[in-house]
Design an enzyme around this catalytic site. Structure first.
Site, PDB file in Angstrom:
ATOM      1  N   SER A 129       0.833  -1.202   0.000  1.00 27.69           N
ATOM      2  CA  SER A 129       0.000   0.000   0.000  1.00 27.69           C
ATOM      3  C   SER A 129       0.867   1.251   0.000  1.00 27.69           C
ATOM      4  O   SER A 129       1.980   1.254   0.550  1.00 27.69           O
ATOM      5  CB  SER A 129      -0.859  -0.025   1.266  1.00 27.69           C
ATOM      6  OG  SER A 129      -1.401   1.233   1.512  1.00 27.69           O
ATOM      7  N   TYR A 154      -2.107  -1.279  11.207  1.00 24.32           N
ATOM      8  CA  TYR A 154      -2.309  -1.757   9.838  1.00 24.32           C
ATOM      9  C   TYR A 154      -1.117  -1.374   8.962  1.00 24.32           C
ATOM     10  O   TYR A 154      -0.541  -2.214   8.254  1.00 24.32           O
ATOM     11  CB  TYR A 154      -3.606  -1.169   9.249  1.00 24.32           C
ATOM     12  CG  TYR A 154      -3.651  -1.266   7.747  1.00 24.32           C
ATOM     13  CD1 TYR A 154      -3.931  -2.485   7.131  1.00 24.32           C
ATOM     14  CD2 TYR A 154      -3.364  -0.159   6.938  1.00 24.32           C
ATOM     15  CE1 TYR A 154      -3.934  -2.588   5.747  1.00 24.32           C
ATOM     16  CE2 TYR A 154      -3.370  -0.258   5.569  1.00 24.32           C
ATOM     17  CZ  TYR A 154      -3.644  -1.473   4.968  1.00 24.32           C
ATOM     18  OH  TYR A 154      -3.624  -1.571   3.603  1.00 24.32           O
ATOM     19  N   LYS A 158       1.930  -3.689   6.887  1.00 22.92           N
ATOM     20  CA  LYS A 158       2.345  -3.621   5.477  1.00 22.92           C
ATOM     21  C   LYS A 158       3.858  -3.419   5.388  1.00 22.92           C
ATOM     22  O   LYS A 158       4.534  -4.046   4.579  1.00 22.92           O
ATOM     23  CB  LYS A 158       1.597  -2.500   4.742  1.00 22.92           C
ATOM     24  CG  LYS A 158       0.125  -2.799   4.512  1.00 22.92           C
ATOM     25  CD  LYS A 158      -0.082  -4.006   3.588  1.00 22.92           C
ATOM     26  CE  LYS A 158      -1.509  -4.507   3.574  1.00 22.92           C
ATOM     27  NZ  LYS A 158      -1.703  -5.808   2.931  1.00 22.92           N
TER      28      LYS A 158
END
Ligand code: UDP
Length: 348
Positions: A129, A154, A158
């Site tokens: 992302s 989160y 990643k």
């Protein structure tokens, strides 16, 4: 069409996974899907069938479950590559339940990487992302832009996943890794057979916007109009989900045809164009003829002001380019919302 080989799609009933399964079929691959349906449903498989004419192979498997995952790979000994989508993706939820996020997103990846050599699978494409860039100092963002400290669990998962894949690819030269850094995926398949299925009240702009227009939510809140951007609202790079799905097929082609230049490659996937929240609203109204009830609200904590991609590396090396216009993409999102309404009308 000749079968170009089996591709394991983890999280294949999810938003990006399901669109990628369709594009894999279109390109002559055979997607095999595993998903624990934690944020999707089994009906998505029928949507894929309605578009492609083929019901994909599917099993309910949680990638955290090393044993079941191993048995699955044993049953499918001819998997050529994995596209790993299965992960939790809500920033807010990750702040409330960090351990759930680290377990889901990290344990799943490690399980896959440990099992791959046992079953002679050497290729993995990973969903990363643009969140890894934080608020960049220089725009547009290239793959060499600095990685900024993550602002949520989160985001950390990643970054950690990228590090794990980097280290694993350095230790094993037979392992080919492609990290795809998505900007903001929006829209749905133009057939409206598959699309995003938000769970509860959506956090993301597009599902919230379409639900508001559909009357499920009262008003769309525009989070801030006092940013240093031309109209004061935040800017993102909104990428059509079908275009995004096609990039995965390009990445798979590249590694299976051994055209990758290194055994770990990174690509930004965006349009290269920044669009503000207010521009999204205006373009949606123009594309659909519908009015968007909205109000200006305070800034949302944690939002970055603006980010958009330099996608020239993917354009050149993957031979991929975002093609859909913003109007087409927003129209597809609206058609999908209408389809959802037909299925299960509900009010706030
Ligand atoms: N946004 C908004 N109202 C909403 C949801 C989002 O104004 O109800 C804005 C948000 O501030 C950001 C953009 O829309 O500028 C995209 O937000 P989203 O959550 O979809 O993606 P993000 O870029 O934050 O991952």
């Amino acid at each position: 069409m000749a079968n170009k080989g089996k591709i394991l799609v983890t999280g294949g009933t999810g938003y990006i996974g399901s669109h990628t399964a369709v594009e894999l079929f279109n390109a002559g691959y055979e997607p095999v899907i595993i998903d624990n349906l934690s944020n999707s449903n089994i009906g998505v498989l029928d949507g894929i069938k309605a578009i492609t004419g083929t019901l994909p192979t599917y099993e309910n498997i949680d990638c955290k479950d090393y044993i079941s995952l191993g048995h699955f790979m044993e049953r499918h000994s001819d998997i050529k590559a994995i596209i790993h989508f299965a992960a939790s993706k809500s920033v807010g939820e990750s702040v409330e339940q960090p351990l759930v996020y680290y377990r889901n997103n990290i344990v799943s990846l490690i399980n896959l990487l440990q099992l791959m050599p046992k079953f002679n699978i050497n290729n993995i494409v990973f969903s990363s992302s643009c969140t890894v860039y934080g608020q960049p100092d220089v725009l547009p963002v290239t793959e060499n832009s600095p990685i900024k400290p993550a602002t949520s669990p989160y985001g950390s998962t990643k970054q950690m996943s990228e590090t794990i894949l980097r280290d694993a690819s350095a230790a094993d030269k037979n392992l080919n890794v492609v990290l795809l850094r998505y900007f903001n995926p929006i829209g749905a398949h133009p057939s409206a057979e598959i699309g995003e299925l938000p769970n509860g009240i959506p956090n993301n702009l597009l599902p919230y916007l379409t639900q508001t227009v559909a009357g499920i939510r009262k008003t769309l809140k525009v989070f801030g109009n006092d940013y240093s951007t031309p109209d004061g609202s935040c800017i993102r790079d909104y990428i059509n989900v079908v275009d995004l799905a096609k990039a995965h097929v390009c990445a798979i082609d590249r590694i299976l045809e051994k055209k990758n230049k290194k055994n770990l490659e990174v690509f930004n996937l965006g349009t290269g164009k920044g669009v503000s929240v207010l521009e999204i609203i205006n373009t949606f109204e123009k594309a659909t003829g519908m009015k968007v009830p909205y109000e200006i609200a305070p800034r949302r904590t944690g939002d970055i002001e603006q980010v958009w991609a330099d996608a020239s590396h993917a354009n050149k090396e993957l031979g991929w380019k975002a093609e859909a216009t913003l109007e087409e993409t927003l129209l597809s999102a609206w058609k999908w919302q209408q389809k959802l309404q037909e299925r299960e009308p509900k009010a706030e």
